[in-house]
Design an enzyme around this catalytic site. Structure first.
Site, PDB file in Angstrom:
ATOM      1  N   ASN A  42     -14.155  -0.833  13.793  1.00  0.00           N
ATOM      2  CA  ASN A  42     -14.005  -1.968  14.719  1.00  0.00           C
ATOM      3  C   ASN A  42     -14.524  -1.621  16.108  1.00  0.00           C
ATOM      4  OD1 ASN A  42     -12.833  -3.697  12.895  1.00  0.00           O
ATOM      5  ND2 ASN A  42     -10.890  -3.907  13.970  1.00  0.00           N
ATOM      6  N   GLY A  83      -1.871   0.504  22.973  1.00  0.00           N
ATOM      7  CA  GLY A  83      -2.819   1.552  22.585  1.00  0.00           C
ATOM      8  C   GLY A  83      -2.252   2.946  22.757  1.00  0.00           C
ATOM      9  N   TYR A  93       0.841  -1.205   0.000  1.00  0.00           N
ATOM     10  CA  TYR A  93       0.000   0.000   0.000  1.00  0.00           C
ATOM     11  C   TYR A  93       0.876   1.256   0.000  1.00  0.00           C
ATOM     12  CZ  TYR A  93      -3.699   3.209   1.623  1.00  0.00           C
ATOM     13  OH  TYR A  93      -4.599   4.243   1.753  1.00  0.00           O
ATOM     14  N   ARG A 119      -3.250   8.584  16.353  1.00  0.00           N
ATOM     15  CA  ARG A 119      -3.782   8.891  15.021  1.00  0.00           C
ATOM     16  C   ARG A 119      -4.590  10.187  15.135  1.00  0.00           C
ATOM     17  NH1 ARG A 119      -0.844   5.236  14.196  1.00  0.00           N
ATOM     18  NH2 ARG A 119      -1.112   3.416  12.838  1.00  0.00           N
ATOM     19  N   GLU A 153       4.155   1.780  -0.602  1.00  0.00           N
ATOM     20  CA  GLU A 153       5.011   1.975  -1.777  1.00  0.00           C
ATOM     21  C   GLU A 153       4.176   2.081  -3.047  1.00  0.00           C
ATOM     22  OE1 GLU A 153       7.846   2.964  -1.346  1.00  0.00           O
ATOM     23  OE2 GLU A 153       9.091   1.728  -0.034  1.00  0.00           O
ATOM     24  N   GLY A 154       3.032   1.405  -3.071  1.00  0.00           N
ATOM     25  CA  GLY A 154       2.123   1.556  -4.214  1.00  0.00           C
ATOM     26  C   GLY A 154       1.667   3.003  -4.352  1.00  0.00           C
ATOM     27  N   ARG A 192     -10.794  -1.262  10.101  1.00  0.00           N
ATOM     28  CA  ARG A 192     -10.101  -0.082  10.615  1.00  0.00           C
ATOM     29  C   ARG A 192     -10.601   0.233  12.026  1.00  0.00           C
ATOM     30  NH1 ARG A 192     -10.150   3.639   5.237  1.00  0.00           N
ATOM     31  NH2 ARG A 192     -11.954   2.348   4.739  1.00  0.00           N
ATOM     32  N   VAL A 193      -9.814   1.054  12.719  1.00  0.00           N
ATOM     33  CA  VAL A 193     -10.007   1.143  14.164  1.00  0.00           C
ATOM     34  C   VAL A 193     -11.375   1.714  14.563  1.00  0.00           C
ATOM     35  CG1 VAL A 193      -8.809   3.395  14.440  1.00  0.00           C
ATOM     36  CG2 VAL A 193      -8.849   1.754  16.315  1.00  0.00           C
TER      37      VAL A 193
HETATM   38  P1  NAD Z   1     -12.668   1.925   0.625  1.00  0.00           P
HETATM   39  O1  NAD Z   1     -11.965   0.619   0.687  1.00  0.00           O
HETATM   40  O2  NAD Z   1     -13.952   2.077   1.343  1.00  0.00           O
HETATM   41  O3  NAD Z   1     -12.927   2.364  -0.881  1.00  0.00           O
HETATM   42  C1  NAD Z   1     -12.111   1.981  -1.944  1.00  0.00           C
HETATM   43  C2  NAD Z   1     -12.992   1.702  -3.140  1.00  0.00           C
HETATM   44  O4  NAD Z   1     -12.162   1.310  -4.244  1.00  0.00           O
HETATM   45  C3  NAD Z   1     -13.959   0.531  -2.893  1.00  0.00           C
HETATM   46  O5  NAD Z   1     -15.244   0.874  -3.354  1.00  0.00           O
HETATM   47  C4  NAD Z   1     -13.361  -0.606  -3.706  1.00  0.00           C
HETATM   48  O6  NAD Z   1     -14.317  -1.548  -4.113  1.00  0.00           O
HETATM   49  C5  NAD Z   1     -12.719   0.151  -4.847  1.00  0.00           C
HETATM   50  N1  NAD Z   1     -11.625  -0.606  -5.469  1.00  0.00           N
HETATM   51  C6  NAD Z   1     -10.601  -1.257  -4.859  1.00  0.00           C
HETATM   52  N2  NAD Z   1      -9.812  -1.841  -5.773  1.00  0.00           N
HETATM   53  C7  NAD Z   1     -10.338  -1.543  -6.998  1.00  0.00           C
HETATM   54  C8  NAD Z   1      -9.979  -1.873  -8.330  1.00  0.00           C
HETATM   55  N3  NAD Z   1      -8.913  -2.638  -8.598  1.00  0.00           N
HETATM   56  N4  NAD Z   1     -10.749  -1.409  -9.340  1.00  0.00           N
HETATM   57  C9  NAD Z   1     -11.853  -0.639  -9.077  1.00  0.00           C
HETATM   58  N5  NAD Z   1     -12.233  -0.293  -7.832  1.00  0.00           N
HETATM   59  C10 NAD Z   1     -11.484  -0.745  -6.801  1.00  0.00           C
HETATM   60  O7  NAD Z   1     -11.606   3.014   1.124  1.00  0.00           O
HETATM   61  P2  NAD Z   1     -11.784   4.569   1.421  1.00  0.00           P
HETATM   62  O8  NAD Z   1     -11.483   4.768   2.842  1.00  0.00           O
HETATM   63  O9  NAD Z   1     -13.049   5.079   0.842  1.00  0.00           O
HETATM   64  O10 NAD Z   1     -10.543   5.140   0.601  1.00  0.00           O
HETATM   65  C11 NAD Z   1     -10.702   5.743  -0.673  1.00  0.00           C
HETATM   66  C12 NAD Z   1      -9.335   6.219  -1.160  1.00  0.00           C
HETATM   67  O11 NAD Z   1      -8.784   7.146  -0.225  1.00  0.00           O
HETATM   68  C13 NAD Z   1      -8.305   5.092  -1.316  1.00  0.00           C
HETATM   69  O12 NAD Z   1      -7.539   5.320  -2.463  1.00  0.00           O
HETATM   70  C14 NAD Z   1      -7.457   5.230  -0.071  1.00  0.00           C
HETATM   71  O13 NAD Z   1      -6.145   4.758  -0.287  1.00  0.00           O
HETATM   72  C15 NAD Z   1      -7.495   6.727   0.179  1.00  0.00           C
HETATM   73  N6  NAD Z   1      -7.260   7.029   1.596  1.00  0.00           N
HETATM   74  C16 NAD Z   1      -8.226   6.786   2.529  1.00  0.00           C
HETATM   75  C17 NAD Z   1      -7.963   7.053   3.867  1.00  0.00           C
HETATM   76  C18 NAD Z   1      -8.996   6.823   4.949  1.00  0.00           C
HETATM   77  O14 NAD Z   1      -8.686   7.021   6.120  1.00  0.00           O
HETATM   78  N7  NAD Z   1     -10.220   6.467   4.651  1.00  0.00           N
HETATM   79  C19 NAD Z   1      -6.717   7.526   4.255  1.00  0.00           C
HETATM   80  C20 NAD Z   1      -5.742   7.728   3.267  1.00  0.00           C
HETATM   81  C21 NAD Z   1      -6.041   7.485   1.944  1.00  0.00           C
HETATM   82  N1  UDP Z   2      -6.125  -0.645  15.809  1.00  0.00           N
HETATM   83  C1  UDP Z   2      -6.496  -1.162  17.049  1.00  0.00           C
HETATM   84  N2  UDP Z   2      -7.557  -2.008  17.088  1.00  0.00           N
HETATM   85  C2  UDP Z   2      -8.283  -2.353  16.002  1.00  0.00           C
HETATM   86  C3  UDP Z   2      -7.913  -1.814  14.741  1.00  0.00           C
HETATM   87  C4  UDP Z   2      -6.824  -0.971  14.693  1.00  0.00           C
HETATM   88  O1  UDP Z   2      -5.866  -0.875  18.079  1.00  0.00           O
HETATM   89  O2  UDP Z   2      -9.246  -3.120  16.146  1.00  0.00           O
HETATM   90  C5  UDP Z   2      -4.985   0.300  15.770  1.00  0.00           C
HETATM   91  C6  UDP Z   2      -3.943   0.004  14.710  1.00  0.00           C
HETATM   92  O3  UDP Z   2      -2.970  -0.888  15.208  1.00  0.00           O
HETATM   93  C7  UDP Z   2      -3.382   1.384  14.451  1.00  0.00           C
HETATM   94  C8  UDP Z   2      -4.581   2.318  14.652  1.00  0.00           C
HETATM   95  O4  UDP Z   2      -5.515   1.569  15.435  1.00  0.00           O
HETATM   96  O5  UDP Z   2      -2.392   1.704  15.393  1.00  0.00           O
HETATM   97  C9  UDP Z   2      -5.263   2.741  13.353  1.00  0.00           C
HETATM   98  O6  UDP Z   2      -5.512   1.585  12.612  1.00  0.00           O
HETATM   99  P1  UDP Z   2      -6.306   1.611  11.224  1.00  0.00           P
HETATM  100  O7  UDP Z   2      -6.259   0.217  10.673  1.00  0.00           O
HETATM  101  O8  UDP Z   2      -7.631   2.243  11.414  1.00  0.00           O
HETATM  102  O9  UDP Z   2      -5.488   2.612  10.308  1.00  0.00           O
HETATM  103  P2  UDP Z   2      -3.932   2.829   9.996  1.00  0.00           P
HETATM  104  O10 UDP Z   2      -3.109   1.878  10.791  1.00  0.00           O
HETATM  105  O11 UDP Z   2      -3.815   2.580   8.531  1.00  0.00           O
HETATM  106  O12 UDP Z   2      -3.697   4.224  10.391  1.00  0.00           O
END
Ligand code: NAD
Ligand code: UDP
Length: 318
Positions: free
Chosen positions: A189, A206, A144, A210, A146-147, A185-186
């Protein structure tokens, strides 16, 4: 305008589609429903200006002309993006290439949903856009991180080489209605665990932090960035600078839900960032943007959403 939202059936994408339709635009929502769901966009399907296209972004895009593209397609929860890591990095990089090629054909403007994960486990706090990050290139999060970093590189190379109009935003942890119950996600959950009276699973002690941004604030930031003058490419941080430990979050969710759940500690996942907080000076200055929804207000709305969603499994509707 005719606007393409990739990942439009996901959590953030569905809110973005709704906002764009509300502003009178025609919206093409492209999604393969890996983590998104039809339920998220069910009410939008009645709108004649909304078009859903089931498509995998790794495959080339063939669409009629669009003027703007928001590229959100990519799983965002560690649980989901680690399920098939090879697919995740392909989605990020090849997906970026496909939207950039489409934008180049039509002279469209394209916004990349990048992430605070490009900073990895940051050694600078709070994180400014000028920080290059501290990412493990071979760890379980790197598909994720590096992508997304490679996608940013591709965006800037298209901009320099082909003059493609790009916008890059680095999104920090965002939450709100339309997160899937099994998202992993946290915030989702903790809320689901509290509502079901199960123990809240805090990873590690904990003490990691964030900064949580409510989805309506984030979506407003995305639109401001997209419509800002072409010479502002970003990258720009979008997030709420309020910083909380994961344990504080768990305690707040228990209090707001009135739950009798307890907190239990489980092992901390590999490479879990220790501290994260955006410096949003750039967004404040250039976009006149700052979040307005405090954590407790956003959590209350999200708790109400999960109560309404009840025990149904959204997965069944994907
Ligand atoms: P999400 O997983 O709810 O939404 C991602 C959407 O992309 C889903 O509808 C999924 O079905 C679609 N998708 C995944 N792979 C696909 C593919 N190969 N082709 C077509 N559709 C595809 O996540 P989100 O939280 O809504 O995140 C949306 C964007 O924002 C993502 O690019 C994520 O990396 C970025 N982002 C989100 C957060 C966050 O906290 N929510 C933080 C940083 C970046
Ligand atoms: N986390 C947690 N309990 C959960 C899910 C996540 O303590 O049930 C922690 C996780 O280890 C991280 C933080 O909450 O430190 C945020 O996690 P999340 O998966 O929401 O996002 P990211 O790690 O990508 O910021």
């Amino acid at each position: 305008m005719r606007i393409l939202v990739t990942g439009g059936a996901g959590f953030i994408g569905s809110h973005l589609c709704r906002k764009l339709l509300g502003e009178g635009h025609e919206v093409i929502c492209l999604d393969n429903l890996f983590t998104g769901s039809r339920r998220n966009i069910a009410d939008l399907q009645e709108n004649k200006r909304f078009h859903f296209q089931f498509h995998d972004i790794v495959q080339p895009l063939r669409l009629d002309e669009v003027e703007q593209i928001y590229n959100l397609a990519c799983p965002a929860s560690p649980v989901h993006y680690q399920q098939n890591p090879v697919k995740t990095i392909e989605t990020s990089f090849i997906g970026a290439r496909n939207v950039l090629d489409l934008a180049s054909v039509f002279g469209a403007r394209v916004l990349q949903a990048s992430t605070s994960e490009v900073y990895g486990d940051p050694t600078q706090h709070p994180q400014q856009e000028s920080y290059w990050g501290n990412v493990n290139p071979i760890g379980i999060r790197s598909c994720y991180d590096e992508g997304k970093r490679a996608a940013e590189t591709l965006f800037f190379d298209y901009h320099r080489q082909f003059k493609t109009e790009i916008k890059v935003v680095r999104i920090f942890n965002t939450y709100g209605p339309n997160m899937q119950k099994d998202d992993g996600r946290v915030i989702s959950n903790f809320i689901v665990q509290a509502l079901e009276g199960r123990d809240l699973t805090v990873y590690g002690e904990g003490l990691q932090t964030r900064s949580f941004c409510y989805v309506s604030d984030l979506v407003e930031g995305l639109c401001r960035m997209m419509n800002r003058s072409a010479n502002f490419t970003g990258p720009v941080n979008l997030g709420n600078p309020g910083e909380y430990t994961v344990r504080e979050l768990a305690e707040t969710v228990i209090r707001l839900t009135g739950s009798k759940s307890k907190i239990v500690c489980q092992p901390l996942p590999e490479d879990d960032p220790k501290r994260r907080k955006p410096d949003i000076t750039l967004a404040e200055t250039i976009l006149d943007w700052r979040p307005s929804v405090p954590l407790e207000e956003g959590l209350t709305k999200t708790i109400a959403f999960f109560k309404r969603a009840g025990a149904d499994s959204p997965k069944e509707e994907r």
